[in-house]
Design a protein around this motif. Structure first.
Motif, mmCIF file in Angstrom:
data_model
loop_
_atom_site.group_PDB
_atom_site.id
_atom_site.type_symbol
_atom_site.label_atom_id
_atom_site.label_comp_id
_atom_site.label_asym_id
_atom_site.label_seq_id
_atom_site.Cartn_x
_atom_site.Cartn_y
_atom_site.Cartn_z
ATOM 1 N N LYS A 165 71.979 35.351 32.520
ATOM 2 C CA LYS A 165 72.509 35.182 33.871
ATOM 3 C C LYS A 165 71.365 35.317 34.853
ATOM 4 C CE LYS A 165 76.366 36.660 36.808
ATOM 5 N NZ LYS A 165 77.124 35.410 36.678
ATOM 6 N N ALA A 166 71.174 34.292 35.697
ATOM 7 C CA ALA A 166 70.096 34.326 36.674
ATOM 8 C C ALA A 166 70.423 35.353 37.757
ATOM 9 C CB ALA A 166 69.909 32.945 37.290
ATOM 10 N N SER A 167 69.408 36.116 38.166
ATOM 11 C CA SER A 167 69.635 37.198 39.132
ATOM 12 C C SER A 167 70.127 36.676 40.477
ATOM 13 C CB SER A 167 68.339 37.991 39.334
ATOM 14 O OG SER A 167 67.298 37.137 39.784
ATOM 15 N N PHE A 168 69.704 35.477 40.866
ATOM 16 C CA PHE A 168 70.107 34.974 42.178
ATOM 17 C C PHE A 168 71.613 34.714 42.255
ATOM 18 C CE2 PHE A 168 69.811 30.900 40.067
ATOM 19 C CZ PHE A 168 70.775 30.126 40.692
ATOM 20 N N GLU A 169 72.273 34.583 41.092
ATOM 21 C CA GLU A 169 73.719 34.352 41.091
ATOM 22 C C GLU A 169 74.489 35.556 41.624
ATOM 23 O OE1 GLU A 169 75.429 32.088 37.606
ATOM 24 O OE2 GLU A 169 73.436 32.559 36.790
ATOM 25 N N GLU A 226 68.076 24.261 39.070
ATOM 26 C CA GLU A 226 67.881 24.886 37.760
ATOM 27 C C GLU A 226 67.108 26.173 37.914
ATOM 28 O OE1 GLU A 226 67.017 22.634 33.966
ATOM 29 O OE2 GLU A 226 65.048 23.532 34.331
ATOM 30 N N SER A 227 67.546 27.167 37.185
ATOM 31 C CA SER A 227 66.843 28.442 37.122
ATOM 32 C C SER A 227 65.981 28.436 35.864
ATOM 33 C CB SER A 227 67.859 29.591 37.059
ATOM 34 O OG SER A 227 67.217 30.810 36.820
ATOM 35 N N PHE A 228 64.659 28.549 36.072
ATOM 36 C CA PHE A 228 63.738 28.497 34.930
ATOM 37 C C PHE A 228 62.616 29.497 35.146
ATOM 38 C CE2 PHE A 228 60.005 26.665 32.709
ATOM 39 C CZ PHE A 228 60.519 26.664 31.413
ATOM 40 N N GLU A 229 62.538 30.466 34.236
ATOM 41 C CA GLU A 229 61.485 31.486 34.275
ATOM 42 C C GLU A 229 61.349 32.116 35.664
ATOM 43 O OE1 GLU A 229 57.924 29.776 32.730
ATOM 44 O OE2 GLU A 229 58.635 29.810 30.648
ATOM 45 N N LYS A 230 62.474 32.625 36.182
ATOM 46 C CA LYS A 230 62.549 33.347 37.449
ATOM 47 C C LYS A 230 62.259 32.475 38.674
ATOM 48 C CE LYS A 230 61.372 37.814 35.340
ATOM 49 N NZ LYS A 230 60.487 38.998 35.389
ATOM 50 N N GLN A 231 62.194 31.176 38.462
ATOM 51 C CA GLN A 231 61.971 30.257 39.579
ATOM 52 C C GLN A 231 63.161 29.319 39.697
ATOM 53 O OE1 GLN A 231 59.133 29.942 41.911
ATOM 54 N NE2 GLN A 231 60.892 28.864 42.784
ATOM 55 N N LEU A 232 63.465 28.936 40.925
ATOM 56 C CA LEU A 232 64.575 28.032 41.183
ATOM 57 C C LEU A 232 64.018 26.672 41.594
ATOM 58 C CD1 LEU A 232 67.672 28.327 41.155
ATOM 59 C CD2 LEU A 232 67.576 28.728 43.617
ATOM 60 N N TYR A 233 64.576 25.619 41.007
ATOM 61 C CA TYR A 233 64.122 24.262 41.316
ATOM 62 C C TYR A 233 65.310 23.406 41.750
ATOM 63 C CZ TYR A 233 59.864 25.522 38.760
ATOM 64 O OH TYR A 233 58.714 26.141 38.335
ATOM 65 N N VAL A 234 65.029 22.485 42.670
ATOM 66 C CA VAL A 234 66.005 21.473 43.046
ATOM 67 C C VAL A 234 65.422 20.133 42.631
ATOM 68 C CG1 VAL A 234 65.077 21.213 45.388
ATOM 69 C CG2 VAL A 234 67.443 20.585 44.905
ATOM 70 N N PHE A 235 66.283 19.191 42.203
ATOM 71 C CA PHE A 235 65.792 17.966 41.586
ATOM 72 C C PHE A 235 66.169 16.705 42.341
ATOM 73 C CE2 PHE A 235 65.946 21.168 38.333
ATOM 74 C CZ PHE A 235 64.749 20.986 37.661
ATOM 75 N N SER A 240 62.974 29.116 46.969
ATOM 76 C CA SER A 240 63.379 30.513 46.779
ATOM 77 C C SER A 240 64.895 30.597 46.922
ATOM 78 C CB SER A 240 62.714 31.406 47.833
ATOM 79 O OG SER A 240 63.174 31.066 49.130
ATOM 80 N N PRO A 241 65.528 31.564 46.272
ATOM 81 C CA PRO A 241 66.988 31.690 46.362
ATOM 82 C C PRO A 241 67.493 31.814 47.798
ATOM 83 C CG PRO A 241 66.136 33.080 44.607
ATOM 84 C CD PRO A 241 64.945 32.551 45.347
ATOM 85 N N GLU A 242 66.656 32.382 48.680
ATOM 86 C CA GLU A 242 67.076 32.611 50.061
ATOM 87 C C GLU A 242 67.345 31.307 50.814
ATOM 88 O OE1 GLU A 242 65.241 36.015 48.365
ATOM 89 O OE2 GLU A 242 64.358 34.030 48.689
ATOM 90 N N VAL A 243 66.642 30.234 50.439
ATOM 91 C CA VAL A 243 66.807 28.965 51.167
ATOM 92 C C VAL A 243 67.735 28.000 50.438
ATOM 93 C CG1 VAL A 243 64.540 29.185 52.243
ATOM 94 C CG2 VAL A 243 64.775 27.873 50.114
ATOM 95 N N LEU A 244 68.367 28.456 49.366
ATOM 96 C CA LEU A 244 69.265 27.579 48.611
ATOM 97 C C LEU A 244 70.312 26.893 49.482
ATOM 98 C CD1 LEU A 244 70.301 26.390 45.947
ATOM 99 C CD2 LEU A 244 71.621 28.507 45.605
ATOM 100 N N PRO A 245 70.944 27.593 50.439
ATOM 101 C CA PRO A 245 71.957 26.930 51.268
ATOM 102 C C PRO A 245 71.445 25.680 51.991
ATOM 103 C CG PRO A 245 72.108 29.298 51.539
ATOM 104 C CD PRO A 245 70.866 29.041 50.740
ATOM 105 N N GLU A 246 70.142 25.628 52.256
ATOM 106 C CA GLU A 246 69.575 24.460 52.933
ATOM 107 C C GLU A 246 69.564 23.226 52.027
ATOM 108 O OE1 GLU A 246 65.773 25.227 54.713
ATOM 109 O OE2 GLU A 246 66.265 27.347 55.084
ATOM 110 N N TYR A 247 69.579 23.470 50.710
ATOM 111 C CA TYR A 247 69.460 22.379 49.739
ATOM 112 C C TYR A 247 70.766 22.118 48.995
ATOM 113 C CZ TYR A 247 64.461 22.905 50.510
ATOM 114 O OH TYR A 247 63.214 22.958 51.096
ATOM 115 N N ALA A 248 71.702 23.036 49.118
ATOM 116 C CA ALA A 248 72.959 22.907 48.375
ATOM 117 C C ALA A 248 73.870 21.874 49.041
ATOM 118 C CB ALA A 248 73.663 24.253 48.299
ATOM 119 N N GLY A 249 74.432 20.985 48.223
ATOM 120 C CA GLY A 249 75.355 19.999 48.742
ATOM 121 C C GLY A 249 76.779 20.532 48.746
#
Length: 301
Positions: free
Chosen positions: A251-255, A185-194, A230-239
């Motif tokens: 639209k979130a900037s990391f997209e 989730e993108s929330f207030e310029k921060q990215l979270y994984v749940f 951080s958006p840079e490490v998203l691939p490590e957490y993306a399934g």
């Protein structure tokens, strides 16, 4: 006295007596209470509450049991899926004591970290819950007990479990039983994984449908419920599949980054974008919507 008058007089007396009896019964019914065993002890609450104030993320549970809400937290009021049922409810918080008094509630529901609990108890019977103390389905049953609608709550839980289990099997048959899925989730310029118990469809995916989460997510977010990245490490957490919960109005900037665009889930069109305002909670109204949305997204329907 004329003969015809006596039966009429008796009829009038019986009618008045019946109306009086019905009025008394209605009054007794409205004053009836039950004792609810809360996590903080026994609390006497209305057997049939008519003016509930909800100061937590539990409004959907109350609404799903067709109990009227007169005051609600801002996040629930902002949920598009709750719009019709909450159109007449006022936005309140645990600091709006005067506003809550004006609403004349007969029951107040909050979380254990709600402020001014002692003052709220003087306004109306107040029951609080510790988030995560019981699982999301048992939480609904507890709300059912509180509202004197335990059977309705249990029936929904049993039905939901059956539907979600069947959907999970269908999804695994389509995408493979080892395909992983992440919720970010993108929330207030921060990215979270749940993890598996923080709303956003996590209970549906990981608990009800029993779909696997990536090991990195399990390591960092399972216990705490969420983890900031951080958006840079998203691939490590993306399934293999990715659920992106975000504000539908922006639209979130990391997209726009190559990191996001080149992640396998996005490149393979395994991205499911959902409105965060509709996906925050884990009540029956939200869970049913999440189940339908995620099933369609994962099956490609």
């Amino acid at each position: 006295m004329k003969k015809w008058f006596l039966p009429v007089l008796i009829g009038i007396i019986l009618l008045i007596s019946g109306c009086s009896s019905q009025s008394t019964e209605k009054k007794e019914s409205s004053n009836q209470t039950i004792t609810y065993q809360s996590e903080n002890g026994a609390v006497k609450v209305p057997a049939h509450p008519k003016r509930v104030v909800v100061l937590a993320s539990l409004a959907g549970n109350v609404m799903s049991l067709n109990v009227p809400i007169v005051g609600v937290d801002a996040w629930s009021k902002d949920n598009p899926k709750f719009k019709d049922k909450l159109k007449n409810a006022e936005v309140v918080s645990d600091e709006n004591l005067e506003k809550i008094i004006d609403l004349n509630p007969d029951l107040i529901i909050g979380l254990s970290n709600t402020k001014n609990i002692d003052k709220l108890k003087k306004i109306a019977p107040t029951v609080t819950y510790t988030y995560g103390k019981v699982d999301y389905l048992q939480q609904h049953i507890e709300i059912g007990k509180l509202l004197n609608k335990e059977k309705e709550a249990v029936d929904w839980v049993n039905d939901f479990k059956k539907r979600a289990e069947a959907d999970g099997k269908e999804i695994k048959a389509k995408i493979g039983d080892k395909a992983t899925i992440s919720v970010v989730e993108s929330f207030e310029k921060q990215l979270y994984v749940f993890g598996s118990n923080w709303g956003r469809g996590t209970e549906v995916l990981y608990q009800a449908m029993k779909l696997p989460m990536p090991e990195k997510v399990k390591e960092k977010a399972l216990k705490a419920g969420y983890y900031a990245i951080s958006p840079e490490v998203l691939p490590e957490y993306a399934g293999d599949y990715l659920v992106l919960s975000k504000n539908a109005d922006s639209k979130a900037s990391f997209e726009e980054t190559n990191t996001f665009k080149n992640s396998p889930a996005v490149k393979n069109k395994h991205l499911i974008v959902v409105n965060s305002k509709e996906f925050y909670f884990n009540d029956p109204i939200t869970l049913d919507y999440q189940l339908e949305t995620l099933k369609k997204g994962l099956l490609g329907n």
